[in-house]
Write a protein that holds these residues in place. Sequence first.
Motif, short mmCIF file in Angstrom:
data_model
loop_
_atom_site.label_atom_id
_atom_site.label_comp_id
_atom_site.label_asym_id
_atom_site.label_seq_id
_atom_site.Cartn_x
_atom_site.Cartn_y
_atom_site.Cartn_z
N ALA A 114 0.84 -1.20 0.00
CA ALA A 114 0.00 0.00 0.00
C ALA A 114 0.88 1.25 0.00
O ALA A 114 1.94 1.27 0.61
CB ALA A 114 -0.90 0.00 1.24
N ARG A 115 0.39 2.29 -0.64
CA ARG A 115 1.16 3.54 -0.75
C ARG A 115 0.23 4.73 -0.61
O ARG A 115 -0.40 5.11 -1.59
CB ARG A 115 1.91 3.57 -2.07
CG ARG A 115 1.04 3.20 -3.26
CD ARG A 115 1.77 2.97 -4.55
NE ARG A 115 0.81 2.78 -5.61
CZ ARG A 115 1.09 2.31 -6.81
NH1 ARG A 115 2.32 1.98 -7.12
NH2 ARG A 115 0.17 2.19 -7.73
N PRO A 116 0.07 5.34 0.58
CA PRO A 116 0.62 4.98 1.89
C PRO A 116 -0.22 3.88 2.55
O PRO A 116 -1.20 3.40 1.96
CB PRO A 116 0.48 6.29 2.66
CG PRO A 116 -0.76 6.90 2.09
CD PRO A 116 -0.73 6.58 0.63
N VAL A 117 0.15 3.50 3.78
CA VAL A 117 -0.59 2.45 4.48
C VAL A 117 -1.99 2.93 4.81
O VAL A 117 -2.99 2.26 4.52
CB VAL A 117 0.14 2.01 5.76
CG1 VAL A 117 -0.72 1.05 6.58
CG2 VAL A 117 1.48 1.36 5.40
N LEU A 118 -2.10 4.07 5.48
CA LEU A 118 -3.41 4.56 5.92
C LEU A 118 -4.10 5.31 4.79
O LEU A 118 -3.73 6.43 4.43
CB LEU A 118 -3.25 5.46 7.14
CG LEU A 118 -2.86 4.76 8.44
CD1 LEU A 118 -2.75 5.76 9.58
CD2 LEU A 118 -3.85 3.65 8.80
N GLN A 119 -5.10 4.65 4.20
CA GLN A 119 -5.98 5.26 3.21
C GLN A 119 -7.42 4.93 3.65
O GLN A 119 -8.17 4.27 2.94
CB GLN A 119 -5.67 4.76 1.81
CG GLN A 119 -4.26 5.10 1.34
CD GLN A 119 -3.93 4.60 -0.04
OE1 GLN A 119 -4.58 4.93 -1.02
NE2 GLN A 119 -2.89 3.76 -0.13
N GLU A 120 -7.75 5.39 4.84
CA GLU A 120 -9.03 5.04 5.46
C GLU A 120 -10.11 6.03 5.05
O GLU A 120 -9.91 7.24 5.08
CB GLU A 120 -8.88 5.04 6.98
CG GLU A 120 -10.13 4.53 7.70
CD GLU A 120 -9.94 4.52 9.22
OE1 GLU A 120 -10.18 3.48 9.85
OE2 GLU A 120 -9.55 5.59 9.76
N ILE A 121 -11.25 5.48 4.66
CA ILE A 121 -12.39 6.32 4.31
C ILE A 121 -12.89 7.04 5.56
O ILE A 121 -13.18 6.40 6.58
CB ILE A 121 -13.53 5.50 3.70
CG1 ILE A 121 -13.07 4.83 2.39
CG2 ILE A 121 -14.77 6.36 3.46
CD1 ILE A 121 -12.77 5.79 1.26
N GLN A 122 -12.98 8.36 5.50
CA GLN A 122 -13.43 9.16 6.64
C GLN A 122 -14.91 9.48 6.48
O GLN A 122 -15.34 10.04 5.47
CB GLN A 122 -12.61 10.45 6.74
CG GLN A 122 -11.12 10.20 6.92
CD GLN A 122 -10.82 9.41 8.19
OE1 GLN A 122 -11.25 9.76 9.28
NE2 GLN A 122 -10.07 8.32 8.04
N ALA A 123 -15.69 9.11 7.49
CA ALA A 123 -17.14 9.26 7.43
C ALA A 123 -17.58 10.56 8.09
O ALA A 123 -17.02 10.99 9.09
CB ALA A 123 -17.82 8.08 8.11
N ASN A 124 -18.62 11.19 7.51
CA ASN A 124 -19.21 12.37 8.13
C ASN A 124 -20.05 12.01 9.35
O ASN A 124 -20.37 12.86 10.18
CB ASN A 124 -20.09 13.12 7.13
CG ASN A 124 -19.26 13.89 6.12
OD1 ASN A 124 -18.06 14.08 6.32
ND2 ASN A 124 -19.88 14.34 5.05
#
Length: 362
Positions: free
Chosen positions: A316-326
Motif C-alpha cells: 500500500a502507498r501509503p498504508v493509511l488510506q481510510e475512508i473518513q465518514a461524516n
Amino acid sequence: MRTTNRIHGRRAMAIAVALAGVATAGSVGMSAAANAANSPARTMSQEASRPGPGDDPGFPTFVHMPADQAAHPNAKQEWWYTVGHIQAGGHKYGYEVQLSRKGITQISITDEASGAYTSEQQVFKPDQFSTSAGKLDVRMPNASLSGPLDAMHLEAELPRHQGTLDLTLKAVGPTLYNNGTGLFPFLDDTSYYYSLPNLRTTGTLTLDGSARHVTGTSWLDRQWGNWNWDTLHKWTWMAVRLDNGQVLNLWDMFDNNGEKHWATVLSPDGTHRVVSVNPLAPQATHFETSPTTGQRYAGKWTVTIPGLNTELVVTARPVLQEIQANQPFTPGINEADSSVRGTYQGQPVTGDAYVEQFGLWK
C-alpha cells in the motif's frame, strides 16, 4: 431488461451450482468459497479452470451483461465500486468512487508520488439520489455513473472541495465472473458479483483549481444480494491487475463460519480459474493505526497461490488510506492504492492493485 423473477427464480439452481460445483465437458467448476477453508493448498489439477462463460454454453453464469449494470431493487445490498490508476503527464494518482443503492458514497484520491490522501463518506436521503432498474444510471448529489459499457461516464466531487473527476470508462477485454459463475456463497446467503477489470480511462482531473487531462485504467466491481452483515468479522479484498494481462479478484474473509481465502483469476482470453490462496495474515506487515477509528491496518502482504506457482508482494502507498465518514456508519474501511511485484507461474511480474480492509481490525 433484468426482471425480479429471473433473480429469484434461478436462486435454487444458483445455490446448488455455487456450493456443489458443476462438471462440464473438459472442465470442472468448483466453489472456492465453500472449499478454500478446508483445502488451502489444493493442486492445480483440483482448481476450477475453464473458458470464459461466454465461450462455454454448457457452464451457467448468473449475471448478464449489460443488463446487470442496472440496479436490482429487490436486493438488500448493492453497490457500484470504481477504483483506478490515472496519470497526468508523469504524475500518478489512485482514486475510488463507490456508490451504494442505499444512498452512500465513498470518494477518495491518492497522490502516489507524495502519499497525500483525502477521502470522504456521505449518506444521502432517498429523495436526494436515484438509481435506474433499466440501465446504468446512478446519480448522487456528489457523484454519478451512467452510460453504456463502451462509454460509461463517471463524475465525482473530490473530498474537502479539492476538485472534481470527470472520466470516460471504456470496457475492454472479458468480464470477470467471480467464482466463474458470477455467484458465490457469502455471509449466510449468496452474492451476485462480477468485475470489469480493464476500463480504458480518459478525462479530466481538476485538483486545487488546476484541470489536468488524465489517462489510465480503472476497475468496476458490481455486487448485490441479501447477505447477513451480522455474521461478518472482517475481510481483506484485493483487485489485482498484472502487467502480463492476468487479473485477480481476491478474498480473505472471516465470518461466523471461519476463514475463507480464494481468488478468481481471469486471463486475457477469458479463461477463469478459481484458486485457493494462502491466508494473508501470517505474512502481513507494515501495520499502522488510524488516529480516527483506532483500527490497525496492514500495509504489505505476500499473496501465495500454490496451484499457480505464484507469489506476489502487494504494498500500500501509503498504508493509511481510510475512508473518513461524516457520521458513524462503519467500523472503518481502508481502501489502499497499492503496487504489486513478484512472480506469476514462476515469471517476474509487476502490477497495481486496490486493497480493502473492512470490519473489526482492532
